[in-house]
Design a protein around this motif. Structure first.
Motif, PDB file in Angstrom:
ATOM      1  N   ASP A 113     -23.387 -26.846  44.185  1.00  0.00           N
ATOM      2  CA  ASP A 113     -24.845 -26.565  44.535  1.00  0.00           C
ATOM      3  C   ASP A 113     -25.893 -27.244  44.190  1.00  0.00           C
ATOM      4  OD1 ASP A 113     -24.013 -23.876  45.696  1.00  0.00           O
ATOM      5  OD2 ASP A 113     -23.899 -23.149  43.884  1.00  0.00           O
ATOM      6  N   THR A 114     -25.724 -28.104  43.073  1.00  0.00           N
ATOM      7  CA  THR A 114     -26.607 -29.052  42.724  1.00  0.00           C
ATOM      8  C   THR A 114     -26.652 -30.516  43.278  1.00  0.00           C
ATOM      9  OG1 THR A 114     -25.290 -29.764  40.866  1.00  0.00           O
ATOM     10  CG2 THR A 114     -26.811 -27.775  40.521  1.00  0.00           C
ATOM     11  N   LEU A 115     -25.562 -31.017  43.343  1.00  0.00           N
ATOM     12  CA  LEU A 115     -25.443 -32.372  43.923  1.00  0.00           C
ATOM     13  C   LEU A 115     -26.178 -32.646  45.350  1.00  0.00           C
ATOM     14  CD1 LEU A 115     -23.488 -34.846  42.835  1.00  0.00           C
ATOM     15  CD2 LEU A 115     -22.047 -34.156  44.670  1.00  0.00           C
ATOM     16  N   LEU A 116     -27.036 -33.762  45.066  1.00  0.00           N
ATOM     17  CA  LEU A 116     -27.806 -34.352  46.116  1.00  0.00           C
ATOM     18  C   LEU A 116     -27.320 -35.732  46.463  1.00  0.00           C
ATOM     19  CD1 LEU A 116     -31.541 -33.586  44.916  1.00  0.00           C
ATOM     20  CD2 LEU A 116     -29.923 -32.106  46.210  1.00  0.00           C
ATOM     21  N   SER A 117     -26.825 -36.626  45.846  1.00  0.00           N
ATOM     22  CA  SER A 117     -26.313 -37.895  45.932  1.00  0.00           C
ATOM     23  C   SER A 117     -24.861 -38.190  45.489  1.00  0.00           C
ATOM     24  CB  SER A 117     -27.360 -38.956  45.493  1.00  0.00           C
ATOM     25  OG  SER A 117     -27.042 -40.228  45.543  1.00  0.00           O
ATOM     26  N   LEU A 118     -24.238 -38.820  46.315  1.00  0.00           N
ATOM     27  CA  LEU A 118     -22.825 -39.429  45.894  1.00  0.00           C
ATOM     28  C   LEU A 118     -22.590 -40.593  46.392  1.00  0.00           C
ATOM     29  CD1 LEU A 118     -20.079 -38.506  44.666  1.00  0.00           C
ATOM     30  CD2 LEU A 118     -19.340 -37.685  46.902  1.00  0.00           C
ATOM     31  N   LYS A 119     -22.097 -41.710  45.501  1.00  0.00           N
ATOM     32  CA  LYS A 119     -21.634 -42.815  45.738  1.00  0.00           C
ATOM     33  C   LYS A 119     -20.247 -43.042  45.234  1.00  0.00           C
ATOM     34  CE  LYS A 119     -26.593 -44.254  45.474  1.00  0.00           C
ATOM     35  NZ  LYS A 119     -27.652 -45.057  44.589  1.00  0.00           N
ATOM     36  N   LEU A 120     -19.637 -43.510  46.344  1.00  0.00           N
ATOM     37  CA  LEU A 120     -18.117 -44.062  46.032  1.00  0.00           C
ATOM     38  C   LEU A 120     -17.904 -45.287  46.450  1.00  0.00           C
ATOM     39  CD1 LEU A 120     -16.640 -40.785  47.661  1.00  0.00           C
ATOM     40  CD2 LEU A 120     -16.771 -41.175  45.287  1.00  0.00           C
ATOM     41  N   TYR A 121     -17.988 -46.360  45.289  1.00  0.00           N
ATOM     42  CA  TYR A 121     -17.939 -47.774  45.432  1.00  0.00           C
ATOM     43  C   TYR A 121     -16.590 -48.265  44.915  1.00  0.00           C
ATOM     44  CZ  TYR A 121     -22.889 -47.480  46.373  1.00  0.00           C
ATOM     45  OH  TYR A 121     -24.361 -47.310  46.933  1.00  0.00           O
ATOM     46  N   GLY A 122     -15.773 -49.013  45.919  1.00  0.00           N
ATOM     47  CA  GLY A 122     -14.843 -49.715  45.266  1.00  0.00           C
ATOM     48  C   GLY A 122     -13.688 -48.758  44.921  1.00  0.00           C
ATOM     49  N   THR A 123     -13.231 -47.955  45.739  1.00  0.00           N
ATOM     50  CA  THR A 123     -12.169 -46.916  45.728  1.00  0.00           C
ATOM     51  C   THR A 123     -10.825 -47.356  46.282  1.00  0.00           C
ATOM     52  OG1 THR A 123     -12.521 -45.150  47.167  1.00  0.00           O
ATOM     53  CG2 THR A 123     -13.819 -45.061  45.137  1.00  0.00           C
ATOM     54  N   GLY A 124      -9.767 -46.357  46.396  1.00  0.00           N
ATOM     55  CA  GLY A 124      -8.707 -46.949  47.127  1.00  0.00           C
ATOM     56  C   GLY A 124      -8.519 -45.411  48.344  1.00  0.00           C
ATOM     57  N   LEU A 125      -9.609 -44.755  48.399  1.00  0.00           N
ATOM     58  CA  LEU A 125      -9.658 -43.903  49.415  1.00  0.00           C
ATOM     59  C   LEU A 125      -9.303 -44.400  50.859  1.00  0.00           C
ATOM     60  CD1 LEU A 125     -12.788 -41.845  48.235  1.00  0.00           C
ATOM     61  CD2 LEU A 125     -10.203 -41.127  47.834  1.00  0.00           C
ATOM     62  N   SER A 126      -8.486 -43.419  51.478  1.00  0.00           N
ATOM     63  CA  SER A 126      -8.124 -43.609  53.002  1.00  0.00           C
ATOM     64  C   SER A 126      -9.182 -42.881  53.998  1.00  0.00           C
ATOM     65  CB  SER A 126      -6.506 -43.477  53.208  1.00  0.00           C
ATOM     66  OG  SER A 126      -6.207 -42.000  52.792  1.00  0.00           O
ATOM     67  N   GLU A 127      -9.644 -41.749  53.530  1.00  0.00           N
ATOM     68  CA  GLU A 127     -10.736 -40.959  54.440  1.00  0.00           C
ATOM     69  C   GLU A 127     -11.390 -40.534  53.449  1.00  0.00           C
ATOM     70  OE1 GLU A 127      -9.056 -36.869  55.150  1.00  0.00           O
ATOM     71  OE2 GLU A 127      -7.313 -38.239  55.216  1.00  0.00           O
ATOM     72  N   VAL A 128     -12.734 -40.177  54.065  1.00  0.00           N
ATOM     73  CA  VAL A 128     -14.157 -39.357  53.571  1.00  0.00           C
ATOM     74  C   VAL A 128     -13.697 -37.930  52.858  1.00  0.00           C
ATOM     75  CG1 VAL A 128     -16.436 -38.678  53.710  1.00  0.00           C
ATOM     76  CG2 VAL A 128     -15.585 -40.718  54.689  1.00  0.00           C
ATOM     77  N   PRO A 129     -13.556 -37.836  51.647  1.00  0.00           N
ATOM     78  CA  PRO A 129     -13.402 -36.357  51.082  1.00  0.00           C
ATOM     79  C   PRO A 129     -13.948 -35.431  51.727  1.00  0.00           C
ATOM     80  CG  PRO A 129     -14.508 -37.911  49.370  1.00  0.00           C
ATOM     81  CD  PRO A 129     -14.431 -38.730  50.601  1.00  0.00           C
ATOM     82  N   GLU A 145     -11.607 -53.035  50.137  1.00  0.00           N
ATOM     83  CA  GLU A 145     -10.332 -53.487  50.764  1.00  0.00           C
ATOM     84  C   GLU A 145      -9.914 -52.592  51.817  1.00  0.00           C
ATOM     85  OE1 GLU A 145      -8.881 -56.326  50.203  1.00  0.00           O
ATOM     86  OE2 GLU A 145     -10.074 -56.777  48.245  1.00  0.00           O
ATOM     87  N   LYS A 146      -9.505 -51.512  51.548  1.00  0.00           N
ATOM     88  CA  LYS A 146      -8.886 -50.491  52.444  1.00  0.00           C
ATOM     89  C   LYS A 146      -9.974 -49.947  53.489  1.00  0.00           C
ATOM     90  CE  LYS A 146      -5.869 -47.560  51.202  1.00  0.00           C
ATOM     91  NZ  LYS A 146      -5.376 -46.406  50.498  1.00  0.00           N
ATOM     92  N   ARG A 147     -10.062 -49.533  54.847  1.00  0.00           N
ATOM     93  CA  ARG A 147     -10.898 -48.960  55.491  1.00  0.00           C
ATOM     94  C   ARG A 147     -10.733 -47.295  55.285  1.00  0.00           C
ATOM     95  NH1 ARG A 147     -13.853 -52.008  58.619  1.00  0.00           N
ATOM     96  NH2 ARG A 147     -13.149 -54.219  59.171  1.00  0.00           N
ATOM     97  N   VAL A 148     -11.985 -46.805  55.241  1.00  0.00           N
ATOM     98  CA  VAL A 148     -12.123 -45.497  55.111  1.00  0.00           C
ATOM     99  C   VAL A 148     -12.059 -44.766  56.464  1.00  0.00           C
ATOM    100  CG1 VAL A 148     -14.676 -45.449  54.652  1.00  0.00           C
ATOM    101  CG2 VAL A 148     -12.941 -43.513  53.594  1.00  0.00           C
ATOM    102  N   VAL A 149     -11.398 -43.581  56.871  1.00  0.00           N
ATOM    103  CA  VAL A 149     -11.421 -42.989  58.010  1.00  0.00           C
ATOM    104  C   VAL A 149     -12.560 -41.830  57.849  1.00  0.00           C
ATOM    105  CG1 VAL A 149     -10.500 -41.714  59.852  1.00  0.00           C
ATOM    106  CG2 VAL A 149      -9.422 -43.497  58.561  1.00  0.00           C
ATOM    107  N   ALA A 169     -15.368 -49.029  57.799  1.00  0.00           N
ATOM    108  CA  ALA A 169     -15.047 -47.646  58.123  1.00  0.00           C
ATOM    109  C   ALA A 169     -14.605 -47.491  59.485  1.00  0.00           C
ATOM    110  CB  ALA A 169     -16.323 -46.839  58.114  1.00  0.00           C
ATOM    111  N   ILE A 170     -13.843 -46.397  59.635  1.00  0.00           N
ATOM    112  CA  ILE A 170     -13.233 -46.410  61.234  1.00  0.00           C
ATOM    113  C   ILE A 170     -13.743 -44.836  61.301  1.00  0.00           C
ATOM    114  CG2 ILE A 170     -11.004 -45.920  62.524  1.00  0.00           C
ATOM    115  CD1 ILE A 170      -9.790 -47.584  60.477  1.00  0.00           C
TER     116      ILE A 170
END
Length: 313
Positions: A113-129, A145-149, A169-170
């Protein structure tokens, strides 16, 4: 052992220990910064359970609400589990240089309920969570490296987003359609594959800026039906466009949006429908020449006299 020999032995041993520490990676640590803003920081190689233990200690000490949380430079963490943040109430969170992080569950806990900003830099994620963050204002996902869907489902429980910023991104069809308050969208290194129909269809009356660009060679191949839902207040910057036919771009210009193509295009009959229409003043299109470029507005209408009639489809 003589003093000289002892010192030599000590220095060699110290160098051996230092080189071992460098080879095995630096030990991580979590700390609390009580300045302005109030921040919690976990940097270096830490296991998930170690970070969760730090969070529980903060809560036990009465520290619950934080302006910022940083998790950085961690090669061990692979997954953020459900409820990872526990009772912490975070406003802004950054996860930086965690290249082995490949799975992010709905980890926010009380920060939902409190989060206003989220930054994910340089991870191995394959898609936006997919997160439950109804008040989230901005989301940044920068891949190295890996593109995020980007899928529509990612925003099912985060529909108040105003700013989206991606690198590598894709985009899947209608990914952004449910974001009724979206104001700006940046994709700074879009996939070199053709953009598919429905990818950039919007339903946000406040949409003010869209930028699609690429760091890799990209000719800007676009399927008809890719764009839709732009409004008169939108400035749309497209890094490149291989096809500027009405089948592709009429929905953009007919929306009264301002339109720019970053890379100069070949100004033959394919752009005649723009040059000879009322759309022209809202466009920034440069025509490639043998040595330089010229604005489409400055190309004489006579250059298109043999192009015939163009009816938008």
């Amino acid at each position: 052992m003589h003093l000289k020999d002892f010192l030599l032995f000590y220095i060699q041993a110290l160098l051996l220990v230092c080189s071992f520490q460098q080879a095995s990676g630096q030990t991580g640590a979590c700390s609390l910064h009580n300045g302005l803003p109030i921040s919690a920081i976990c940097s270096g190689n830490l296991e998930v359970y170690q970070i969760e233990h730090f969070f529980r200690e903060l809560v036990q000490d009465g520290n619950v609400r934080f302006n910022e949380l940083w998790i950085s430079d961690n090669y061990l963490i692979q997954r953020l589990p459900v409820g990872f943040l526990g009772e912490l109430q975070i406003i802004r969170m950054s996860i930086v240089s965690c290249p082995n992080l490949v799975q992010v569950d709905d980890f926010l806990g009380a920060s939902s309920d409190t989060l206003l900003s989220l930054k994910l830099y340089g991870t191995g994620l394959s898609e936006v969570p997919q997160l439950t963050a109804p008040n989230l204002y901005e989301l940044h996902v920068y891949q190295s490296e890996k593109r995020v869907v980007i899928r529509r489902a990612a925003f099912e429980r985060s529909r108040a987003i105003v700013k989206l910023d991606f690198k590598k991104a894709i985009v899947e069809p209608f990914a952004f359609f449910d974001l009724k308050t979206l104001g700006s969208l940046y994709i700074r290194d879009i996939s070199p594959k053709p953009l598919v129909a429905g990818s950039f269809n919007f339903d946000s009356p406040g949409l003010s800026y869209i930028e699609l660009s690429s760091e890799e060679p990209w000719e800007g191949h676009i399927e008809p039906g890719t764009f839709g839902g732009l409004v008169s207040s939108t400035w749309f910057r497209l890094g490149a466009a291989a096809d500027v036919s009405p089948a592709v771009l009429f929905p953009v210009l007919n929306s009264s949006a301002s339109f720019e193509i970053g890379v100069p295009v070949k100004c033959d009959c394919q752009v005649a429908w723009i040059r000879l229409s009322s759309f022209l003043p809202r466009t920034t299109i440069r025509c490639a020449t043998e040595t330089s470029y010229v604005a489409l507005q400055d190309v004489d209408e006579a250059e298109f006299k043999d192009c015939g009639s163009f009816c938008p489809v």
